[in-house]
Design a protein around this motif. Structure first.
Motif, PDB file in Angstrom:
ATOM      1  N   SER A  14       0.830  -1.208   0.000  1.00  0.00           N
ATOM      2  CA  SER A  14       0.000   0.000   0.000  1.00  0.00           C
ATOM      3  C   SER A  14       0.859   1.250   0.000  1.00  0.00           C
ATOM      4  CB  SER A  14      -0.930   0.000   1.213  1.00  0.00           C
ATOM      5  OG  SER A  14      -1.830  -1.076   1.149  1.00  0.00           O
ATOM      6  N   GLN A  22      -7.512   0.573  -0.762  1.00  0.00           N
ATOM      7  CA  GLN A  22      -8.047  -0.466   0.106  1.00  0.00           C
ATOM      8  C   GLN A  22      -9.333   0.046   0.773  1.00  0.00           C
ATOM      9  OE1 GLN A  22      -4.803  -1.755   2.483  1.00  0.00           O
ATOM     10  NE2 GLN A  22      -5.500  -3.858   2.567  1.00  0.00           N
ATOM     11  N   ASP A  37      -5.991  -1.820  -4.959  1.00  0.00           N
ATOM     12  CA  ASP A  37      -5.429  -2.320  -3.703  1.00  0.00           C
ATOM     13  C   ASP A  37      -6.425  -3.268  -3.054  1.00  0.00           C
ATOM     14  OD1 ASP A  37      -4.010  -2.809  -1.451  1.00  0.00           O
ATOM     15  OD2 ASP A  37      -3.828  -0.724  -0.810  1.00  0.00           O
ATOM     16  N   GLU A  38      -6.165  -4.544  -3.137  1.00  0.00           N
ATOM     17  CA  GLU A  38      -7.021  -5.598  -2.576  1.00  0.00           C
ATOM     18  C   GLU A  38      -8.501  -5.404  -2.925  1.00  0.00           C
ATOM     19  OE1 GLU A  38      -6.152  -7.099   1.190  1.00  0.00           O
ATOM     20  OE2 GLU A  38      -4.241  -6.060   1.380  1.00  0.00           O
TER      21      GLU A  38
END
Ligand SMILES: Nc1ncnc2c1ncn2[C@@H]1O[C@H](COP(=O)(O)OP(=O)(O)OP(=O)(O)O)[C@@H](O)[C@H]1O
Ligand SMILES: [Mg+2]
Lengths: 375, 262
Positions: free
Chosen positions: B48, B90, B174-175
């Motif tokens: 991240s 995220q 991000d994820e």
């Protein structure tokens, strides 16, 4: 696409609501209902003194005065910050304008006119608002503490300046009545909506005991409140800046990540509350031709309270100008009503306002929880 | 890799320190146009942090980023977005109390008149938001709905649709599949495939899911404790390598033994 086995679509899950139901879901509905209840109550117990031309004028004077600073407090609160320096800023701005009108402009700039006194004062208050905003966004300190510091600093400076120039007195009175023949003084301290009251006179309502026209018009600050309210309503609900203000207060990290200039938004809004305080002070000075170092005391808290009663969420990201207009009406009416209802101890109005404030805060928090799923 | 292919983004020796803590210690990586690049690594590896640097949220302590060959330094997310880097964080960078449309256009509103006082064209913005989300698979019924009341998958789609709409050359996810149900995870993978099929957009895809990364990624970079411990194309890496590197370089056998002793 996106249908399940039985052919249902996502859009089918939303039931169309009637106009009334969507109206009830609006965030302003709470403050609106509160306002209606109080108006109805006043109409019953004191209708003859509240709903006559003079009562309307007096009520709107108090309401609009509070309404002007409540708009500033509301916008700032939506962006996630407080300004406790509003009251002291009012005292400071009033002192500044009155002293300039009495002794001329500073730095040997010569005689002051209401216009130059106002503009120079506004330049100072905007600069102070800018400093406050910069301290808050750069330090990351809570605006509560930073503006509390300026509450003391500005009030102290105002008192010191008064004593220094005014033979130890913290009041100025007996300034000439500038609004008689100066346009700028008139738009702050004069009367607005005269035509309405002339019309009311024509139809026989606005008549005093001697048969003359009773009330000439509303205080100019009512017009300022309406204009400011309208502009900020459009800005907040319809413009790009409005979206930035909501985004900044809701979650400033994600706002920043999407390119919203959150620092500039906050600094700008601290300057805007300073602007509102200056308008408040200008209306007061040019209406009464006096100034007092104690002016504006506690007004910052009333402004915040009116914003909360109007449905603004304390933690930011949610609120509306329409709501804060209702909030100001509720607050102003209740404050004033003690003069009309002699059988109630005047201090009860504070008890009542405190209760209303608490109820409103609970209601706002409920709305916030409903939207964010209870965190 | 064709020899003439130039990286869309080249990251060179990026170091990022948070005070005494070194989050990234000389990370390099190339992102090719039209490819899905999986960025893998354990919790706290620095994934991240790396993409926040690419997105202009953090500034690197040292090192250099190149976009299409020219050195860039982003001082704000605005700079990164202008250079064509679109990010889905995220936490999705969505504002819960605001409507779908207001979120979609947050910071990039369509308006007429002088900025920032220009009046937003709400109807047009509502329509674009709805259409863009339908394109990648979710039909929102009410664009004035608050995002806080949407499902996790709907939020994810909103964030991806937003990044694509605003002309990202590089889409950073991000994820995107964490916190989603099975069906919605597949929707997101499909979305990634659809974006890849456009041909000119690169995707950096962060995940903890080995299967997901193998399903969509063309190239892999593995981070561990702030350093690159391995990289390569899908062809270059045998299946076991991916698993080993994802676990921070530990052998699977060792992990199994470790687990057995508990
Ligand atoms: N702003 C910050 N200040 C201090 N330390 C930070 C900061 N941001 C990240 N870190 C630290 O840097 C390290 C890398 O964090 P990062 O969020 O990049 O991990 P990650 O690889 O994304 O992990 P995950 O898979 O859990 O999301 C962590 O140890 C984290 O605590
Ligand atoms: Mg992470």
């Amino acid at each position: 696409m996106n249908q399940d086995a039985s052919g249902r679509r996502e859009a089918d899950r939303l039931k169309a609501e009637s106009g009334l139901r969507t109206l009830i879901r609006r965030p302003e509905i709470g403050s609106f209902s509160g306002m209606v209840v109080i108006l109805a109550f006043l109409a019953i117990v004191a209708g003859d003194v509240v709903f006559n031309p003079l009562g309307i004028k007096n009520n709107l004077a108090i309401i609009s005065q509070l309404g002007i600073i409540a708009i500033g407090a509301c916008l700032l609160m939506i962006a996630g910050e407080f300004d406790l320096s509003i009251g002291s800023m009012i005292g400071f701005a009033g002192m500044s304008m009155a002293m300039m009108m009495k002794w001329g402009l500073p730095f040997g700039l010569g005689e002051a006119t209401p216009l130059t006194a106002f503009l120079l004062t506004l330049a100072m208050t905007l600069a102070i608002g800018c400093i406050i905003g910069n301290i808050v966004v750069r330090s990351g300190l809570s605006s509560f503490i930073v503006t509390l510091a300026f509450l003391f600093i500005l009030r102290g400076l105002t008192e010191v300046s008064f004593r220094e120039f005014n033979d130890g007195s913290t009041q100025i009175s007996g300034l000439p009545d500038f609004k008689q023949d100066d346009f700028v003084a008139y738009i702050f301290g004069g009367e607005a909506f005269k035509w309405i009251f002339e019309l009311l006179y024509e139809i026989g309502w606005n008549v005093n005991r001697r048969g003359e026209q009773w009330v000439g018009g509303l205080d100019a600050r009512v017009a300022w409140w309406i204009v400011l309210g309208f502009i900020t309503y459009v800005v907040l609900a319809k413009t790009q800046l409005g979206n930035w203000i909501y985004a900044t207060g809701d979650n400033k990290e994600s706002a920043r990540a999407n390119g919203v200039p959150v620092r500039q938004v906050k600094i700008g809004l601290f300057m805007f509350t300073a602007f509102c305080a200056t308008i408040f002070a200008a209306c007061q000075v040019f209406d009464t031709n006096t100034a007092d170092a104690a002016k504006g005391n506690l007004k910052e808290l009333e402004a915040i309270a009116a914003a909360v009663v109007g449905g603004t969420v304390m933690t930011g990201g949610f609120g509306s100008i329409v709501g804060v207009v209702f909030g100001a009406v509720i607050f102003g009416l209740v404050q004033n009503s003690v003069f009309y209802i002699s059988w109630i101890d005047g201090s009860y109005y504070r008890v009542f306002l405190g209760t209303v404030l608490l109820i409103a805060a609970f209601a706002n928090e409920n709305i916030r929880k409903r939207i964010t799923g209870g965190i | 890799m064709a020899p003439e292919a130039k990286p869309l983004i080249a990251v060179e020796s990026i170091v990022k320190k948070f005070g005494p803590f070194t989050a990234l210690n000389g990370v390099s990586m190339n992102v090719m146009p039209g490819e899905v690049h999986a960025l893998l690594g354990d919790n706290g590896a620095g994934k991240s942090t790396l993409i926040k640097i690419l997105a202009g949220v953090h500034q690197p302590t040292s090192g250099q980023i190149y976009v299409e060959g020219s050195p860039v330094s982003f001082r704000s997310p605005r700079d990164a977005a202008a250079a064509g880097i679109g990010t889905v964080y995220q936490d999705l960078a969505l504002n819960q109390l605001m409507s779908v449309t207001r979120n979609f256009f947050m910071g990039r509103e369509i308006f007429s008149g002088p900025a920032p006082f220009g009046v937003m064209k709400i109807a047009e913005m509502d329509k674009i938001t709805h259409d863009e989300m339908v394109k990648i698979g979710i039909d929102i019924s009410d664009p004035t709905q608050a995002v806080g009341t949407m499902s996790g998958g709907q939020r994810q789609t909103l964030a991806i649709a937003r990044a694509i709409y605003f002309g990202a050359k590089v889409l950073i996810l991000d994820e995107p599949t964490s916190a989603l149900g099975q069906k919605q995870q597949m929707e997101v993978l499909k979305t990634i495939k659809r974006v890849r099929a456009l041909g000119n957009i690169a995707i950096i895809f962060i995940t903890h899911n080995e299967i997901h990364s193998k399903l969509v990624a063309d190239r892999f970079t593995f981070l561990s404790l702030g350093e690159v411990i391995g990289s390569g194309t899908k062809e270059e890496l045998a299946g076991d390598d991916i698993r080993r590197l994802m676990a921070g370089g530990a052998e699977m056998k060792d992990l199994e033994q470790e687990l057995a002793t508990i």
